[in-house]
Scaffold this active site. Structure first.
Site, PDB file in Angstrom:
ATOM      1  NE  ARG A 134      -0.707   1.953   3.523  1.00 30.07           N
ATOM      2  CZ  ARG A 134       0.370   2.722   3.752  1.00 30.07           C
ATOM      3  NH1 ARG A 134       1.502   2.172   4.108  1.00 30.07           N
ATOM      4  NH2 ARG A 134       0.301   4.025   3.581  1.00 30.07           N
ATOM      5  N   GLY A 135       0.247   2.358  -0.275  1.00 28.69           N
ATOM      6  CA  GLY A 135       1.011   3.601  -0.413  1.00 28.69           C
ATOM      7  C   GLY A 135       1.147   3.920  -1.880  1.00 28.69           C
ATOM      8  CB  ALA A 136       0.159   6.856  -3.884  1.00 31.20           C
ATOM      9  NE  ARG A 170      -6.172   0.610  -2.451  1.00 35.37           N
ATOM     10  CZ  ARG A 170      -5.603   1.196  -1.405  1.00 35.37           C
ATOM     11  NH1 ARG A 170      -4.308   1.023  -1.166  1.00 35.37           N
ATOM     12  NH2 ARG A 170      -6.298   1.994  -0.610  1.00 35.37           N
ATOM     13  CD  GLN A 205      -4.111   2.899   6.227  1.00 40.74           C
ATOM     14  OE1 GLN A 205      -4.849   3.167   7.174  1.00 40.74           O
ATOM     15  NE2 GLN A 205      -4.566   2.818   4.984  1.00 40.74           N
ATOM     16  CG  ASP A 208      -3.580   8.015  -2.024  1.00 41.04           C
ATOM     17  OD1 ASP A 208      -3.610   8.585  -0.918  1.00 41.04           O
ATOM     18  OD2 ASP A 208      -3.192   6.836  -2.192  1.00 41.04           O
ATOM     19  CG  ASN A 224      -3.530  11.697   1.743  1.00 31.92           C
ATOM     20  OD1 ASN A 224      -2.794  10.928   1.137  1.00 31.92           O
ATOM     21  ND2 ASN A 224      -3.394  11.941   3.033  1.00 31.92           N
ATOM     22  CE  LYS A 225      -6.033   5.681   3.380  1.00 30.75           C
ATOM     23  NZ  LYS A 225      -6.732   4.753   2.458  1.00 30.75           N
TER      24      LYS A 225
HETATM   25  C1  LIG Z   1       3.193   7.836   0.266  1.00 31.16           C
HETATM   26  S1  LIG Z   1       1.687   6.996   0.565  1.00 31.16           S
HETATM   27  C2  LIG Z   1       0.505   8.106  -0.037  1.00 31.16           C
HETATM   28  C3  LIG Z   1      -0.891   7.803   0.478  1.00 31.16           C
HETATM   29  O1  LIG Z   1      -1.325   6.430   0.239  1.00 31.16           O
HETATM   30  C4  LIG Z   1      -2.045   5.966   1.394  1.00 31.16           C
HETATM   31  O2  LIG Z   1      -3.236   5.284   1.068  1.00 31.16           O
HETATM   32  P1  LIG Z   1      -3.335   3.670   1.315  1.00 31.16           P
HETATM   33  O3  LIG Z   1      -2.794   3.383   2.687  1.00 31.16           O
HETATM   34  O4  LIG Z   1      -4.815   3.357   1.169  1.00 31.16           O
HETATM   35  O5  LIG Z   1      -2.510   3.039   0.204  1.00 31.16           O
HETATM   36  C5  LIG Z   1      -2.365   7.237   2.161  1.00 31.16           C
HETATM   37  O6  LIG Z   1      -3.463   7.928   1.583  1.00 31.16           O
HETATM   38  C6  LIG Z   1      -1.067   7.993   1.957  1.00 31.16           C
HETATM   39  O7  LIG Z   1      -1.146   9.333   2.329  1.00 31.16           O
END
Ligand SMILES: CSC[C@H]1O[C@H](OP(=O)(O)O)[C@H](O)[C@@H]1O
Length: 357
Positions: free
Chosen positions: A50-52, A87, A198, A238, A248-249
């Site tokens: 996970r993580g963009a 996603r 997270q 994201d 974003n989250k």
């Molecule tokens: C550098 S991570 C960017 C972004 O991605 C995360 O979403 P997810 O945990 O659902 O993949 C989160 O929004 C981070 O801020």
């Protein structure tokens, strides 16, 4: 000495890639060996990865794995479609697939596999460099804040945009790690970030790096900001639209409102692979709706130390689970990319050149 990613989040191992299983963090550091397109798609969809930025790199390597099976146009298109469907919000996924397709389509099928591995590795390597640059630019801004106050610079974060979410030092956390490495006193208010929590990954990263921090529930953000206990809020992203509106989250928007209402700077940190110039503003940014069971249930170690999932709410409880929200550019004071720091309205100058042609 700059901060370095302690454990590679994705690394090629022969005809496979090995990633950290982020669904086991922060309680267990375990790895998943991905050998097929299906396994790559599963890892992204189920948030093992996970993580963009890391999602983008994983999709790129997933395409290489797909081409091990077959490398004709039909198979290439099907593999891109399968990975794109995992996603919707993180544009890095779609950016990486477009870059890979631009590199591979002109080649003969026989030449595609080697080129795919090379391009995926280039994406991984470039993300690592972009994170380092974001760290440097952001750390300089944190030093500006430090010069104006006694005591540590107090940063609030949301979700996890640290090294586990990228191929390098992270995005929102990269300035914190870099500032700490430079000896700048910092303290981080770490928001847990329901429902997937997270923020616990952020807490783990900071604890492992020796960065002072305090874990808080998401709903504590307002009082901490209003009390003057936060000097700056830094989040990842994201997908950032051309006008600076940022997906974003979920919960990011609420923190931005509280920061704006109290005159606290709100910064977004992201590599240029997160910029979506095809979106004029935030009204069209796709927002992922995830399984409502993520709201009803939570996982963690039981008394026996084994990871267990328990129900916080009964299965009959109606639930909704939008995984992201959109923070309007008017609430964002600065966007930090590898190119530097700019106001949301100045993003056009950071538009990356097309990777191929
Ligand atoms: C550098 S991570 C960017 C972004 O991605 C995360 O979403 P997810 O945990 O659902 O993949 C989160 O929004 C981070 O801020």
């Amino acid at each position: 000495m700059s901060f370095e990613q302690p454990v590679p989040t994705i690394v090629r191992d022969g005809d496979a890639v090995v990633v950290i299983d982020q669904t086991r963090l922060p309680h267990e550091l375990t790895f998943v060996r991905i050998e097929t397109l299906a396994q790559a798609a599963h890892a992204i969809a189920h948030m093992q990865v996970r993580g963009a930025p890391l999602i983008g790199a994983t999709a790129a390597f997933g395409l290489a794995l797909a081409l091990r099976e077959a490398s004709d146009d039909v198979h290439l298109d099907a593999a891109c479609a399968r990975l794109a469907a995992t996603r919707p919000t993180a544009v890095n996924l779609h950016w990486a697939l477009a870059r890979m397709r631009a590199r591979l389509t002109p080649l003969t099928p026989a030449a595609r596999l080697e080129a795919a591995w090379a391009e995926a590795e280039a994406i991984r390597r470039e993300d690592r460099a972009m994170c380092a640059a974001i760290g440097r630019h952001g750390a300089a801004r944190l030093a500006d804040i430090a010069a104006r106050r006694d005591g540590p610079v107090r940063v609030m974060t949301h979700c996890n945009a640290g090294w586990v979410a990228t191929c390098g030092a992270g995005t929102a956390l990269a300035p914190v790690f870099e500032a700490h490495a430079q000896g700048l006193p910092v303290h981080v208010w770490v928001s847990e970030t329901r429902p997937r929590n997270q923020g616990l990954l952020t807490e783990w990263e900071l604890r492992e790096a020796g960065v002072p921090h305090t874990l808080v529930v998401d709903n504590a953000a307002g009082i901490l900001i209003a009390r003057g206990e936060v000097d700056v809020v830094i989040t990842g992203a994201d997908r950032i639209a051309a006008n600076g509106d940022t997906a974003n989250k979920v919960g990011t928007y609420l923190k931005a409102l509280a920061a704006h209402d109290n005159g606290v700077p709100f910064w977004v940190a992201a590599p240029s692979s997160t910029l979506d110039f095809a979106a004029a503003d935030g009204t069209t940014l796709p927002i992922e709706d995830r399984d409502p069971d993520e709201v009803r249930r939570i996982a963690g170690p039981g008394e026996d130390g084994r990871i267990a999932t328990i129900a916080l709410a009964p299965a009959a409880a109606p639930a909704a689970n939008p995984a992201f929200d959109v923070t309007p550019a008017r609430l964002i004071d600065a966007i930090i990319t590898e190119a530097g720091v700019c106001a949301p309205g100045e993003l056009a100058a950071q538009r990356p050149e097309p990777a191929h042609g």
